[in-house]
Scaffold this motif. Structure first.
Motif, PDB file in Angstrom:
ATOM      1  N   PHE A  21      35.388  45.327  22.530  1.00 28.96           N
ATOM      2  CA  PHE A  21      35.533  44.046  21.856  1.00 28.96           C
ATOM      3  C   PHE A  21      34.183  43.544  21.351  1.00 28.96           C
ATOM      4  O   PHE A  21      34.070  43.110  20.201  1.00 28.96           O
ATOM      5  CB  PHE A  21      36.160  42.997  22.777  1.00 28.96           C
ATOM      6  N   ASP A  25      33.297  43.063  17.547  1.00 23.32           N
ATOM      7  CA  ASP A  25      32.992  41.680  17.163  1.00 23.32           C
ATOM      8  C   ASP A  25      31.651  41.594  16.444  1.00 23.32           C
ATOM      9  O   ASP A  25      31.506  40.827  15.502  1.00 23.32           O
ATOM     10  CB  ASP A  25      32.982  40.780  18.403  1.00 23.32           C
ATOM     11  N   THR A  71      32.957  38.602  25.719  1.00 21.12           N
ATOM     12  CA  THR A  71      34.372  38.826  25.435  1.00 21.12           C
ATOM     13  C   THR A  71      35.207  37.626  25.849  1.00 21.12           C
ATOM     14  O   THR A  71      36.054  37.153  25.083  1.00 21.12           O
ATOM     15  CB  THR A  71      34.883  40.085  26.162  1.00 21.12           C
ATOM     16  N   LYS A  75      37.044  35.838  22.889  1.00 16.86           N
ATOM     17  CA  LYS A  75      38.445  36.259  22.833  1.00 16.86           C
ATOM     18  C   LYS A  75      39.390  35.232  23.454  1.00 16.86           C
ATOM     19  O   LYS A  75      40.456  34.950  22.911  1.00 16.86           O
ATOM     20  CB  LYS A  75      38.586  37.602  23.543  1.00 16.86           C
TER      21      LYS A  75
END
Length: 100
Positions: A21, A25, A71, A75
């Motif tokens: 991630f 990202d 994350t 997220k």
């Protein structure tokens, strides 16, 4: 100094997903796929680990903690939305980092 943490296969998968991630990202914001040698070595160590005790240096622990925090913040926004293996490894890492 090494820190020994016991990870299940699900927890290892959660750590891998945090790295993925963070890596993806960074590409969204114009960054390249920059993988520092220390991160690359840690990623190899994680990818070769199935389950059980893992020996980590304090800098490796900091790298994983950084992946986790980045994350969770991007997220989910907050750790209260974690569940399953992500929550288990999140709590394990938080308590270990706090004890350092």
């Amino acid at each position: 100094m090494y820190i020994i943490l016991n990870f299940s296969s699900g927890e290892i998968a959660a750590i891998r997903s945090w790295f993925e991630f963070v890596n993806e990202d960074s590409l969204h914001y114009g960054g390249g796929q920059l993988l520092l040698p220390s991160e690359q070595m840690l990623l190899c160590k994680i990818n070769n680990h199935i389950a059980g005790p893992m020996s980590l240096t304090s800098s490796e622990l900091e790298i994983i903690n950084d992946w986790m925090i980045r994350t969770v913040e991007r997220k989910y926004g907050d750790e209260k939305y974690l569940f399953g293996y992500e929550l288990l490894v999140y709590e394990k890492l938080k308590s270990t980092v706090k004890a350092q």
